[in-house]
Motif scaffolding. Structure first.
Motif, PDB file in Angstrom:
ATOM      1  N   LEU A   1       0.844  -1.190   0.000  1.00  0.00           N
ATOM      2  CA  LEU A   1       0.000   0.000   0.000  1.00  0.00           C
ATOM      3  C   LEU A   1       0.880   1.240   0.000  1.00  0.00           C
ATOM      4  CD1 LEU A   1      -2.749  -1.044   2.560  1.00  0.00           C
ATOM      5  CD2 LEU A   1      -3.121  -0.518   0.145  1.00  0.00           C
ATOM      6  N   MET A   2       0.533   2.213  -0.838  1.00  0.00           N
ATOM      7  CA  MET A   2       1.313   3.438  -0.959  1.00  0.00           C
ATOM      8  C   MET A   2       0.417   4.652  -0.786  1.00  0.00           C
ATOM      9  SD  MET A   2       3.295   2.012  -4.293  1.00  0.00           S
ATOM     10  CE  MET A   2       1.970   0.823  -4.540  1.00  0.00           C
ATOM     11  N   ALA A   3       0.835   5.586   0.080  1.00  0.00           N
ATOM     12  CA  ALA A   3       0.148   6.856   0.261  1.00  0.00           C
ATOM     13  C   ALA A   3       0.882   7.896  -0.575  1.00  0.00           C
ATOM     14  CB  ALA A   3       0.139   7.261   1.730  1.00  0.00           C
ATOM     15  N   VAL A   4       0.259   8.356  -1.652  1.00  0.00           N
ATOM     16  CA  VAL A   4       0.928   9.206  -2.639  1.00  0.00           C
ATOM     17  C   VAL A   4       0.437  10.643  -2.509  1.00  0.00           C
ATOM     18  CG1 VAL A   4       1.386   9.554  -5.089  1.00  0.00           C
ATOM     19  CG2 VAL A   4       1.097   7.233  -4.190  1.00  0.00           C
ATOM     20  N   ASN A   5       1.398  11.580  -2.395  1.00  0.00           N
ATOM     21  CA  ASN A   5       1.095  13.004  -2.313  1.00  0.00           C
ATOM     22  C   ASN A   5       1.665  13.731  -3.521  1.00  0.00           C
ATOM     23  OD1 ASN A   5       0.095  13.435   0.704  1.00  0.00           O
ATOM     24  ND2 ASN A   5       1.821  12.023   0.769  1.00  0.00           N
ATOM     25  N   SER A   6       0.933  14.711  -4.024  1.00  0.00           N
ATOM     26  CA  SER A   6       1.415  15.535  -5.126  1.00  0.00           C
ATOM     27  C   SER A   6       2.103  16.766  -4.534  1.00  0.00           C
ATOM     28  CB  SER A   6       0.256  15.952  -6.034  1.00  0.00           C
ATOM     29  OG  SER A   6       0.721  16.789  -7.070  1.00  0.00           O
ATOM     30  N   VAL A   7       3.428  16.723  -4.476  1.00  0.00           N
ATOM     31  CA  VAL A   7       4.211  17.807  -3.888  1.00  0.00           C
ATOM     32  C   VAL A   7       5.321  18.201  -4.861  1.00  0.00           C
ATOM     33  CG1 VAL A   7       5.677  18.517  -1.965  1.00  0.00           C
ATOM     34  CG2 VAL A   7       3.740  16.983  -1.554  1.00  0.00           C
ATOM     35  N   ALA A   8       5.407  19.487  -5.181  1.00  0.00           N
ATOM     36  CA  ALA A   8       6.457  19.994  -6.068  1.00  0.00           C
ATOM     37  C   ALA A   8       7.603  20.552  -5.235  1.00  0.00           C
ATOM     38  CB  ALA A   8       5.902  21.069  -6.985  1.00  0.00           C
ATOM     39  N   VAL A   9       8.820  20.180  -5.577  1.00  0.00           N
ATOM     40  CA  VAL A   9      10.005  20.644  -4.861  1.00  0.00           C
ATOM     41  C   VAL A   9      10.964  21.292  -5.859  1.00  0.00           C
ATOM     42  CG1 VAL A   9      11.953  19.989  -3.408  1.00  0.00           C
ATOM     43  CG2 VAL A   9       9.765  18.795  -3.160  1.00  0.00           C
ATOM     44  N   SER A  10      11.357  22.520  -5.578  1.00  0.00           N
ATOM     45  CA  SER A  10      12.312  23.246  -6.416  1.00  0.00           C
ATOM     46  C   SER A  10      13.517  23.614  -5.563  1.00  0.00           C
ATOM     47  CB  SER A  10      11.658  24.508  -6.997  1.00  0.00           C
ATOM     48  OG  SER A  10      12.599  25.268  -7.726  1.00  0.00           O
ATOM     49  N   ARG A  11      14.722  23.186  -6.010  1.00  0.00           N
ATOM     50  CA  ARG A  11      15.943  23.416  -5.237  1.00  0.00           C
ATOM     51  C   ARG A  11      16.939  24.195  -6.088  1.00  0.00           C
ATOM     52  NH1 ARG A  11      20.803  20.139  -3.863  1.00  0.00           N
ATOM     53  NH2 ARG A  11      21.381  20.569  -1.700  1.00  0.00           N
ATOM     54  N   SER A  12      17.383  25.316  -5.569  1.00  0.00           N
ATOM     55  CA  SER A  12      18.323  26.152  -6.298  1.00  0.00           C
ATOM     56  C   SER A  12      19.663  25.441  -6.447  1.00  0.00           C
ATOM     57  CB  SER A  12      18.539  27.481  -5.568  1.00  0.00           C
ATOM     58  OG  SER A  12      19.635  28.183  -6.128  1.00  0.00           O
TER      59      SER A  12
ATOM     60  N   VAL B   1       8.932  24.353  -1.479  1.00  0.00           N
ATOM     61  CA  VAL B   1       8.045  23.185  -1.528  1.00  0.00           C
ATOM     62  C   VAL B   1       6.599  23.661  -1.632  1.00  0.00           C
ATOM     63  CG1 VAL B   1       7.273  21.103  -0.340  1.00  0.00           C
ATOM     64  CG2 VAL B   1       9.665  21.830  -0.145  1.00  0.00           C
ATOM     65  N   HIS B   2       5.851  23.074  -2.549  1.00  0.00           N
ATOM     66  CA  HIS B   2       4.433  23.409  -2.689  1.00  0.00           C
ATOM     67  C   HIS B   2       3.609  22.128  -2.742  1.00  0.00           C
ATOM     68  CE1 HIS B   2       0.908  25.796  -3.753  1.00  0.00           C
ATOM     69  NE2 HIS B   2       0.614  24.854  -4.632  1.00  0.00           N
ATOM     70  N   ALA B   3       2.657  22.028  -1.834  1.00  0.00           N
ATOM     71  CA  ALA B   3       1.775  20.859  -1.797  1.00  0.00           C
ATOM     72  C   ALA B   3       0.515  21.137  -2.602  1.00  0.00           C
ATOM     73  CB  ALA B   3       1.409  20.522  -0.356  1.00  0.00           C
ATOM     74  N   TYR B   4       0.246  20.291  -3.580  1.00  0.00           N
ATOM     75  CA  TYR B   4      -0.982  20.375  -4.358  1.00  0.00           C
ATOM     76  C   TYR B   4      -2.061  19.499  -3.716  1.00  0.00           C
ATOM     77  CZ  TYR B   4       1.816  22.729  -7.901  1.00  0.00           C
ATOM     78  OH  TYR B   4       2.622  23.615  -8.553  1.00  0.00           O
ATOM     79  N   ALA B   5      -3.244  19.551  -4.279  1.00  0.00           N
ATOM     80  CA  ALA B   5      -4.379  18.853  -3.664  1.00  0.00           C
ATOM     81  C   ALA B   5      -4.326  17.341  -3.843  1.00  0.00           C
ATOM     82  CB  ALA B   5      -5.687  19.390  -4.237  1.00  0.00           C
ATOM     83  N   GLY B   6      -3.526  16.877  -4.799  1.00  0.00           N
ATOM     84  CA  GLY B   6      -3.533  15.452  -5.110  1.00  0.00           C
ATOM     85  C   GLY B   6      -3.026  14.567  -3.992  1.00  0.00           C
ATOM     86  N   GLN B   7      -3.843  13.667  -3.527  1.00  0.00           N
ATOM     87  CA  GLN B   7      -3.485  12.642  -2.541  1.00  0.00           C
ATOM     88  C   GLN B   7      -4.292  11.390  -2.866  1.00  0.00           C
ATOM     89  OE1 GLN B   7      -4.618  14.611   1.149  1.00  0.00           O
ATOM     90  NE2 GLN B   7      -2.509  15.200   1.564  1.00  0.00           N
TER      91      GLN B   7
ATOM     92  N   VAL C   1      -6.653  12.932   9.804  1.00  0.00           N
ATOM     93  CA  VAL C   1      -6.730  11.863   8.807  1.00  0.00           C
ATOM     94  C   VAL C   1      -5.890  12.184   7.575  1.00  0.00           C
ATOM     95  CG1 VAL C   1      -9.054  11.156   9.511  1.00  0.00           C
ATOM     96  CG2 VAL C   1      -8.779  12.864   7.687  1.00  0.00           C
ATOM     97  N   TRP C   2      -5.573  11.145   6.833  1.00  0.00           N
ATOM     98  CA  TRP C   2      -4.994  11.236   5.479  1.00  0.00           C
ATOM     99  C   TRP C   2      -5.722  10.216   4.625  1.00  0.00           C
ATOM    100  CZ3 TRP C   2      -3.197   8.390   1.534  1.00  0.00           C
ATOM    101  CH2 TRP C   2      -2.511   9.067   0.513  1.00  0.00           C
ATOM    102  N   PRO C   3      -6.051  10.546   3.386  1.00  0.00           N
ATOM    103  CA  PRO C   3      -5.883  11.823   2.698  1.00  0.00           C
ATOM    104  C   PRO C   3      -6.912  12.846   3.152  1.00  0.00           C
ATOM    105  CG  PRO C   3      -7.045  10.293   1.284  1.00  0.00           C
ATOM    106  CD  PRO C   3      -6.662   9.519   2.513  1.00  0.00           C
ATOM    107  N   ASP C   4      -6.794  14.070   2.618  1.00  0.00           N
ATOM    108  CA  ASP C   4      -7.780  15.099   2.919  1.00  0.00           C
ATOM    109  C   ASP C   4      -9.164  14.667   2.424  1.00  0.00           C
ATOM    110  OD1 ASP C   4      -5.660  16.553   3.841  1.00  0.00           O
ATOM    111  OD2 ASP C   4      -5.724  18.081   2.273  1.00  0.00           O
ATOM    112  N   VAL C   5     -10.180  15.198   3.068  1.00  0.00           N
ATOM    113  CA  VAL C   5     -11.560  14.986   2.608  1.00  0.00           C
ATOM    114  C   VAL C   5     -11.696  15.596   1.218  1.00  0.00           C
ATOM    115  CG1 VAL C   5     -13.983  15.522   3.043  1.00  0.00           C
ATOM    116  CG2 VAL C   5     -12.441  15.020   4.960  1.00  0.00           C
TER     117      VAL C   5
END
Length: 208
Positions: free
Chosen positions: A20-31, A39-45, A158-162
């Motif tokens: 089982l995998m809990a997948v989050n949509s998170v964008a990471v930008s590193r200089s 770091v920016h968390a999107y709604a996708g879970q 809880v996870w994921p968000d409602v």
């Protein structure tokens, strides 16, 4: 008889392994110059799963094979959960008739009521609960130990968000919990070895 989705899993044989995998949509930008990170968390879970059955004889395999094919690739949906978490680690049980306390349509907390009063560890971190019926059902993982107050109320992290609206007084299921999934591909395959044993595995992703 017409096939109606979501389907329940076959019962001829149990699952040998499920990842089982809990997948989050998170964008990471590193200089590349300062190594500072944004770091920016999107709604996708969503939940994802890889399921493997034990090597089985044909009389046990065919029910699973027919079930897989009846999903018609990614068209059909089915119920799936953690087979090792039939009951919560906490004292919560379906017989308590737990209800959602106030309508909720978003966020990562759910208020509950109608539970036994003043229960420490009523739900434990890692327990599951699902809310809703049919294709609208959502499977949640409890993230922190949860106690009820003197009125039998509590706020559950809880996870994921409602992601869909949950009505006030909706029933909360804490035993034999399952979410709604579909296959990750449109090809269903199974193997047969020289000993006439069947090998069956498939990937699944939560319906969002």
């Amino acid at each position: 008889m017409a096939i109606s989705y979501p389907l329940s899993l076959p019962t001829s044989i149990g699952i040998a392994q499920i990842d089982l995998m809990a997948v989050n949509s998170v964008a990471v930008s590193r200089s590349p110059f300062t190594f500072s990170t944004q770091v920016h968390a999107y709604a996708g879970q969503s939940w994802q799963a890889d399921v493997t059955l034990p090597s089985i004889r044909r009389d046990l395999a065919e029910e699973w094979i027919a079930w897989l094919i009846s999903l018609k690739g990614q068209l059909g949906t089915f119920y799936l959960g953690d087979p090792n978490a039939v009951t919560p680690r906490g004292s919560a049980r379906n017989a308590d008739t737990i209800l959602v306390n106030g309508a909720v349509s978003s966020g990562n907390t759910i208020d509950i009521d109608s539970a036994p009063a003043s229960q420490t560890g009523y739900l434990k971190a890692g327990d599951y609960m699902h809310i809703g019926t049919g294709s609208s059902r959502q499977l949640f993982k409890v993230l922190t130990d949860t106690d009820t107050d003197v009125s039998g109320e509590a706020t559950v992290d809880v996870w994921p968000d409602v992601r869909t609206s949950i009505a006030n007084a909706a029933a909360v299921t804490v035993e034999n919990t399952k979410g709604v999934f579909r296959l990750t591909g449109n090809e269903q395959s199974f193997s047969i070895n020289e000993a006439s044993f069947y090998g069956i595995s498939f990937g699944a992703v939560e319906v969002v």
